[in-house]
Design a protein around this motif. Structure first.
Motif, mmCIF file in Angstrom:
data_model
loop_
_atom_site.group_PDB
_atom_site.id
_atom_site.type_symbol
_atom_site.label_atom_id
_atom_site.label_comp_id
_atom_site.label_asym_id
_atom_site.label_seq_id
_atom_site.Cartn_x
_atom_site.Cartn_y
_atom_site.Cartn_z
ATOM 1 N N UNK A 1 0.836 -1.202 0.000
ATOM 2 C CA UNK A 1 0.000 0.000 0.000
ATOM 3 C C UNK A 1 0.872 1.253 0.000
ATOM 4 N N UNK A 2 0.288 2.319 -0.501
ATOM 5 C CA UNK A 2 0.943 3.623 -0.552
ATOM 6 C C UNK A 2 0.130 4.592 0.294
ATOM 7 N N UNK A 3 0.796 5.334 1.136
ATOM 8 C CA UNK A 3 0.132 6.253 2.063
ATOM 9 C C UNK A 3 0.068 7.655 1.476
ATOM 10 N N UNK A 4 -1.154 8.226 1.530
ATOM 11 C CA UNK A 4 -1.387 9.609 1.133
ATOM 12 C C UNK A 4 -2.192 10.315 2.218
ATOM 13 N N UNK B 1 -5.420 12.847 2.914
ATOM 14 C CA UNK B 1 -6.630 13.442 2.359
ATOM 15 C C UNK B 1 -6.551 14.954 2.509
ATOM 16 N N UNK B 2 -6.672 15.720 1.440
ATOM 17 C CA UNK B 2 -6.523 17.181 1.549
ATOM 18 C C UNK B 2 -7.656 17.870 2.305
ATOM 19 N N UNK B 3 -8.774 17.186 2.453
ATOM 20 C CA UNK B 3 -9.921 17.800 3.137
ATOM 21 C C UNK B 3 -9.910 17.456 4.632
ATOM 22 N N UNK B 4 -9.838 16.175 4.948
ATOM 23 C CA UNK B 4 -9.890 15.740 6.351
ATOM 24 C C UNK B 4 -8.517 15.632 6.992
ATOM 25 N N UNK B 5 -7.444 15.684 6.169
ATOM 26 C CA UNK B 5 -6.070 15.543 6.661
ATOM 27 C C UNK B 5 -5.847 14.192 7.359
ATOM 28 N N UNK B 6 -6.640 13.201 6.996
ATOM 29 C CA UNK B 6 -6.494 11.858 7.526
ATOM 30 C C UNK B 6 -5.688 11.001 6.550
ATOM 31 N N UNK B 7 -4.902 10.055 7.052
ATOM 32 C CA UNK B 7 -4.124 9.207 6.145
ATOM 33 C C UNK B 7 -5.038 8.288 5.329
ATOM 34 N N UNK B 8 -4.658 8.109 4.094
ATOM 35 C CA UNK B 8 -5.375 7.208 3.194
ATOM 36 C C UNK B 8 -4.366 6.236 2.579
ATOM 37 N N UNK B 9 -4.791 4.982 2.428
ATOM 38 C CA UNK B 9 -3.907 3.952 1.909
ATOM 39 C C UNK B 9 -4.530 3.349 0.662
ATOM 40 N N UNK B 10 -3.716 3.262 -0.387
ATOM 41 C CA UNK B 10 -4.161 2.679 -1.647
ATOM 42 C C UNK B 10 -3.227 1.535 -2.024
ATOM 43 N N UNK B 11 -3.812 0.491 -2.611
ATOM 44 C CA UNK B 11 -3.009 -0.647 -3.033
ATOM 45 C C UNK B 11 -2.110 -0.264 -4.205
ATOM 46 N N UNK B 12 -0.920 -0.845 -4.205
ATOM 47 C CA UNK B 12 0.065 -0.557 -5.252
ATOM 48 C C UNK B 12 0.482 -1.868 -5.908
#
Length: 451
Positions: free
Chosen positions: A83-86, A88-99
């Motif tokens: 997974x890759x960590x980003x 969220x520009x609105x909530x400023x919470x971490x988001x993880x997407x599969x890579x």
């Protein structure tokens, strides 16, 4: 035609218990939970305190396990993606997407982790784990906490504390309840004299004679010391003030002398039943949670975590023995008048032998049932203490401590990362299973409920 042999009491109890389906399933769930707690290192894929600084994995959601190969569309051996960590520009919470570009990391069973060894019962060292994935892949069955530690591993290790504290506290509580309840019931109406006369000490040996003298000298010096402190802290307000202080001091010394004379020279007759039952009433008059918090607050919060574990065990056991002592007292009061108990007395059996061999075994059925119904209360008590920050602390973990970490996340724990609430589910599951098991045992041991 031979008659069918009668079933033993154990067989009748087991046959009746199996009819209670919820109790059977409760026992099975508890067996699984306690096996996982006993061999936590084997069932958890990672050490409970292991985390990676880079790439960070804080509040990672549960890992998605794939069973279908996206290239062929066919069933394949289970695997996960990195997974890759980003952010969220609105909530400023971490988001993880599969890579998928980093490849597939297949699920492996019975893997070795020499970089993360563990111990079994603090005796045997091992590094074999039930499952894992090929490095540098990671698998989080229940997500991670704010530090990126595997929540499933921490829940499994937390079961060691939460479930063990329930049993150990129940053992302490039942030892006190059986002992004090048995004494209160068996010796009810047989008061004993409580006195410490120096003449008795002088008569039992040359060593205790000087000991008596030293004790009286110590008491006298203590009274003089208290009198001197009283005079020193009194503000100077003139000669009249010293007269009032002297009168108060004289009254205090006379009162101390009267109390000491009563204790040391005149015997005080106490009924064990009254003494123990009044103690139970005093403990019961204070709400259990407030009493537990007050007793825990007496000790510093920064003591050794292992010592905190034993402290919580002792506190939970101390406040929970009263109810059992009352019931055991009532049973013993009736049993001690039975013919076989009177026969044992007539044959010259000692009180200790009669209590151990004839009286306390009569309470076995109630004790077994009450034990299974009391353990969930201790589990909940430990979870409450840890949730308030007064129980087990890092580096150890418990279900209550994990819930405290979830509570610190506020409302986001419900909306953005609900997986951090898994410890609450396991608390609910264990307590419900113990209650079902207790209900089944109660029905099995009660002849009136047998079918």
């Amino acid at each position: 035609m031979t008659a069918k042999p009668a079933a033993s009491r154990a067989q009748l109890v087991w046959h009746q218990f199996r009819k209670h389906r919820l109790a059977v399933w409760g026992g099975r769930v508890l067996l699984v939970l306690y096996l996982m707690a006993a061999f936590a290192g084997f069932f958890s894929p990672y050490d409970p305190n292991h985390y990676e600084l880079y790439p960070p994995k804080g509040h990672h959601p549960p890992t998605r396990i794939h069973f279908i190969d996206p290239d062929t569309g066919r069933l394949t051996w289970p695997f996960v993606y990195a997974t890759v960590r980003t952010i969220d520009p609105v909530t400023l919470q971490p988001r993880y997407q599969e890579d998928p570009s980093q490849g597939k990391f297949y699920l492996r069973f019975l893997v070795r982790t020499p970089e993360q060894p563990y111990t079994v019962f603090r005796i045997f060292k091992a590094d074999l784990r039930l499952f894992g994935v090929d490095p540098p892949g990671r698998i989080f069955l229940m997500g991670t906490d704010n530090f990126g530690r595997d929540l499933y591993s921490r829940i499994v290790y937390g079961a060691q504390v939460s479930l063990t504290i329930g049993i150990l506290s129940a053992v302490v509580s039942f030892f006190l309840g059986l002992l004090l309840g048995g004494i209160a019931g068996y010796f009810s109406g047989r008061p004993f004299a409580l006195s410490l006369p120096p003449r008795l000490w002088r008569g039992v040996g040359a060593f205790l004679g000087p000991l008596s003298l030293l004790l009286w000298v110590g008491v006298a010096l203590g009274m003089v010391h208290l009198a001197w402190i009283f005079v020193r802290i009194t503000p100077v307000r003139g000669l009249w003030s010293y007269g009032v202080d002297g009168a108060v001091l004289l009254l205090g010394l006379l009162g101390a002398y009267a109390v000491l004379r009563r204790v040391f020279l005149e015997p005080i007759r106490l009924d064990p039943d009254d003494l123990i039952m009044r103690t139970v009433e005093i403990i019961a008059a204070i709400p259990g949670l407030f009493l537990l918090i007050s007793l825990r607050a007496v000790f510093p919060t920064n003591i050794d975590p292992l010592l905190t574990f034993y402290l919580v065990v002792g506190l939970l056991g101390f406040i929970g023995w009263g109810g059992l002592a009352r019931v055991v007292r009532g049973i013993v009061l009736s049993v001690r008048e039975m013919d076989y108990v009177q026969a044992a007395k007539a044959l010259g059996a000692s009180d200790g032998r009669i209590i151990a061999r004839h009286v306390l075994p009569a309470t076995a059925s109630y004790v077994i049932v009450s034990l299974s119904l009391t353990i969930p209360g201790f589990i909940l008590g430990e979870s409450g203490l840890s949730f308030l920050g007064l129980g087990v602390t890092e580096p150890y973990t418990s279900w209550g401590l994990l819930l405290q970490a979830a509570q610190q996340g506020g409302f986001a724990s419900f909306t953005d990362r609900p997986w951090v609430l898994w410890p609450g589910f396991f608390i609910f599951l264990s307590i419900l299973s113990w209650n079902f098991l207790g209900d089944g045992l109660r029905d099995a041991f009660d002849p009136r409920r047998r079918q």
